[in-house]
Design an enzyme around this catalytic site. Structure first.
Site, short mmCIF file in Angstrom:
data_model
loop_
_atom_site.label_atom_id
_atom_site.label_comp_id
_atom_site.label_asym_id
_atom_site.label_seq_id
_atom_site.Cartn_x
_atom_site.Cartn_y
_atom_site.Cartn_z
N SER A 1 -44.21 -10.21 -55.11
CA SER A 1 -43.34 -10.37 -53.95
C SER A 1 -41.97 -10.81 -54.46
CB SER A 1 -43.96 -11.45 -53.05
OG SER A 1 -43.11 -11.76 -51.99
N SER A 2 -40.92 -10.28 -53.88
CA SER A 2 -39.57 -10.63 -54.35
C SER A 2 -39.33 -12.14 -54.25
CB SER A 2 -38.51 -9.90 -53.53
OG SER A 2 -38.70 -8.52 -53.63
N GLN B 1 -46.76 -5.03 -40.80
CA GLN B 1 -45.57 -4.17 -40.82
C GLN B 1 -45.98 -2.70 -40.95
OE1 GLN B 1 -41.70 -4.96 -42.99
NE2 GLN B 1 -42.73 -3.75 -44.55
N GLY C 1 -34.82 -4.52 -52.03
CA GLY C 1 -34.31 -4.77 -53.38
C GLY C 1 -35.03 -5.89 -54.10
N HIS D 1 -43.09 -2.63 -55.81
CA HIS D 1 -42.22 -1.57 -55.30
C HIS D 1 -42.41 -0.29 -56.11
CE1 HIS D 1 -39.73 -5.24 -54.16
NE2 HIS D 1 -39.85 -4.62 -53.00
N LYS E 1 -49.33 -2.52 -48.31
CA LYS E 1 -50.30 -3.22 -47.45
C LYS E 1 -50.21 -4.74 -47.61
CE LYS E 1 -53.70 0.48 -47.29
NZ LYS E 1 -55.13 0.79 -47.52
N LYS E 2 -49.37 -5.22 -48.52
CA LYS E 2 -49.13 -6.67 -48.56
C LYS E 2 -48.60 -7.09 -47.18
CE LYS E 2 -45.47 -8.43 -50.61
NZ LYS E 2 -44.73 -9.13 -49.54
N ASP E 3 -47.70 -6.29 -46.66
CA ASP E 3 -47.15 -6.53 -45.33
C ASP E 3 -47.94 -5.65 -44.35
OD1 ASP E 3 -44.67 -8.18 -46.12
OD2 ASP E 3 -44.62 -6.46 -47.46
N1 LIG Z 1 -47.23 -6.54 -54.30
C1 LIG Z 1 -46.98 -5.46 -53.57
N2 LIG Z 1 -47.84 -4.43 -53.55
C2 LIG Z 1 -47.60 -3.33 -52.78
N3 LIG Z 1 -46.52 -3.18 -52.01
C3 LIG Z 1 -45.63 -4.19 -52.00
C4 LIG Z 1 -45.80 -5.37 -52.78
N4 LIG Z 1 -44.73 -6.18 -52.56
C5 LIG Z 1 -43.94 -5.54 -51.68
N5 LIG Z 1 -44.47 -4.36 -51.34
C6 LIG Z 1 -43.93 -3.41 -50.37
O1 LIG Z 1 -42.62 -3.03 -50.75
C7 LIG Z 1 -41.87 -2.69 -49.59
C8 LIG Z 1 -40.56 -3.39 -49.64
O2 LIG Z 1 -40.81 -4.79 -49.55
P1 LIG Z 1 -39.72 -5.89 -49.85
O3 LIG Z 1 -38.53 -5.25 -50.46
O4 LIG Z 1 -39.56 -6.76 -48.67
O5 LIG Z 1 -40.40 -6.73 -51.03
P2 LIG Z 1 -41.37 -7.93 -50.95
O6 LIG Z 1 -41.83 -8.23 -52.32
O7 LIG Z 1 -42.37 -7.65 -49.89
O8 LIG Z 1 -40.42 -9.08 -50.50
P3 LIG Z 1 -40.75 -10.48 -49.86
O9 LIG Z 1 -40.90 -11.42 -51.00
O10 LIG Z 1 -39.54 -10.65 -49.06
O11 LIG Z 1 -41.98 -10.35 -49.02
C9 LIG Z 1 -42.73 -3.09 -48.39
O12 LIG Z 1 -43.37 -1.92 -47.89
C10 LIG Z 1 -43.73 -4.04 -49.01
O13 LIG Z 1 -44.96 -4.10 -48.30
C1 LIG Z 2 -39.53 -2.20 -44.40
C2 LIG Z 2 -38.28 -3.01 -44.72
C3 LIG Z 2 -37.50 -2.36 -45.86
C4 LIG Z 2 -37.38 -2.98 -43.47
O1 LIG Z 2 -36.23 -3.71 -43.68
C5 LIG Z 2 -38.64 -4.48 -45.05
O2 LIG Z 2 -39.20 -5.13 -43.97
C6 LIG Z 2 -39.48 -4.60 -46.29
O3 LIG Z 2 -38.88 -4.51 -47.38
O4 LIG Z 2 -40.71 -4.80 -46.20
N1 BAL Z 3 -41.49 -7.47 -46.97
C1 BAL Z 3 -41.18 -8.49 -46.00
C2 BAL Z 3 -39.77 -8.46 -45.55
C3 BAL Z 3 -39.36 -9.78 -44.96
O1 BAL Z 3 -40.08 -10.79 -45.13
O2 BAL Z 3 -38.30 -9.88 -44.32
#
Ligand SMILES: Nc1ncnc2c1ncn2[C@@H]1O[C@H](COP(=O)(O)OP(=O)(O)OP(=O)(O)O)[C@@H](O)[C@H]1O
Ligand SMILES: CC(C)(CO)[C@@H](O)C(=O)[O-]
Ligand code: BAL
Length: 335
Positions: free
Chosen positions: A215-216, A183, A38, A44, A178-180
């Site tokens: 990023s959130s 994962q 979220g 996203h 691919k940011k993560d």
């Molecule tokens: N900037 C981005 N570009 C591409 N994919 C992203 C990006 N930010 C997040 N995602 C992807 O969105 C999916 C959900 O991620 P999540 O809801 O944890 O958001 P987040 O922005 O990664 O949060 P956090 O700030 O906790 O890292 C994951 O597969 C993550 O890799």
């Molecule tokens: C893949 C995921 C939804 C699992 O909780 C989380 O790690 C995220 O948002 O990247």
């Molecule tokens: N997208 C990353 C989720 C976490 O940091 O928990």
């Protein structure tokens, strides 16, 4: 032309979600899942576009929104993770292509000791000493190193909850960012090893105009810290340029990145250059690799966390705030 607004169906119940997916498949649709926690942003939304692009024929896109307690250690930021469900629904409706949002109140069965210890509200599954849930998926090699070193329960929690989402939603396609990077690779490996019949798509990083990966948790950065965090994308781009120009000694490149991050005031979690699939560190960048960086920016933050039924004042990890930033850069060196 802007997409027409389409209000997605909001589904909270596991059985209802599974039945919904099966109906869509019976109608001849591909079911595509985008798992999220979220507080949605353009990163996203790009995964949703990738889900549509990866699906053949008519597609039913499901976005899950679930902040998974099992991937947070007690010292981490589960309690303060940002959320805005109404805003998320508006953004998803505006895409015009999301058919359903799966937002279960909980995906875990709470054991009696967990409920007893914290009055029924377990903030993190680790708090329950593992009594609440005892079946875990471990991707034993890939979960080590990088984020796995400083977040010891993270990948176990991610792999387990993603497997649960797969079992409930039964998607044909699932998309991860691919940011993560680690994962995404952990999920690919789990899908391969456990024979999930799901196509996993890794989607490119979406960055702000100035280079910061969306990023959130960016919402937690002050303007000043956000400026400092730009050192991550800057150092990655410089490293990629150096590698493409023939400078392929990993250690030299890593040292340069650490220096850039440290000079900007960041606390480095890790800087690694690894093979793209195995995530094994490389000494020379002479094959497809990825540069992985995570660093903390922001002032030390003290927050209240409810742990095993006690209100405890927990300084965040080693005095660092949980504005951790991670980003990656894939490199295909020449020659
Ligand atoms: N900037 C981005 N570009 C591409 N994919 C992203 C990006 N930010 C997040 N995602 C992807 O969105 C999916 C959900 O991620 P999540 O809801 O944890 O958001 P987040 O922005 O990664 O949060 P956090 O700030 O906790 O890292 C994951 O597969 C993550 O890799
Ligand atoms: C893949 C995921 C939804 C699992 O909780 C989380 O790690 C995220 O948002 O990247
Ligand atoms: N997208 C990353 C989720 C976490 O940091 O928990």
């Amino acid at each position: 032309m802007a997409a027409a607004v389409h209000e997605p169906e909001v589904i909270r119940d596991k059985a209802e979600m599974r039945a919904w997916s099966r109906h869509r498949r019976a109608e001849g649709k591909t079911v595509a899942l985008v798992p999220t926690m979220g507080f949605l942003h353009e990163g996203h939304l790009s995964l949703i576009s990738a889900a549509v692009a990866a699906s053949t024929g008519p597609v039913a896109v499901v976005v899950s929104i679930y902040v998974n307690p099992s991937q947070f250690a007690p010292t981490e930021d589960l309690a303060t993770y940002p959320s805005d469900f109404a805003g998320d629904l508006r953004k998803l409706a505006a895409t015009g292509v999301v058919a359903a949002v799966f937002c279960p109140p909980d995906l875990y069965v709470r054991g009696p000791s967990a409920a007893g210890a914290s009055g029924g509200a377990v903030s993190c599954l680790e708090d329950a000493g593992g009594h609440a849930h005892e079946t875990w998926i471990r991707v034993e090699q890939l979960e080590k190193g990088l984020c796995g070193s400083s977040r010891p329960v993270f990948f176990r929690g991610v792999a387990t909850v993603v497997a649960k989402l797969f079992n409930v939603v039964e998607p044909d396609v699932a998309v991860f960012g691919k940011k993560d990077y680690q994962q995404w690779r952990v999920i690919c490996r789990m899908v391969r090893d456990l024979d999930f019949a799901i196509q996993i798509v890794g989607s490119e990083i979406v960055r702000e105009a100035d280079g910061l990966a969306m990023s959130s948790r960016n919402v937690n950065l002050s303007d000043e810290d956000r400026e400092k965090a730009l050192s991550i994308s800057r150092s990655l781009m410089d490293a990629r340029t150096a590698a493409l120009n023939g400078s392929n000694h990993s250690q030299q490149i890593k040292d340069q990145i650490v220096q850039t991050l440290t000079e900007a005031g960041g606390q480095v979690d890790y800087v690694e250059i690894v093979e793209q699939e195995s995530l094994v560190p490389v000494e020379r960048m002479d094959r497809p690799c990825v540069i992985c960086v995570a660093a903390w920016f922001g002032k030390p933050l003290r927050f209240l966390r409810r742990a095993v039924g006690l209100w405890a004042v927990a300084a965040s990890r080693a005095g660092r705030s949980w504005v951790a930033k991670q980003s990656t850069m894939e490199v295909l060196p020449i020659g």
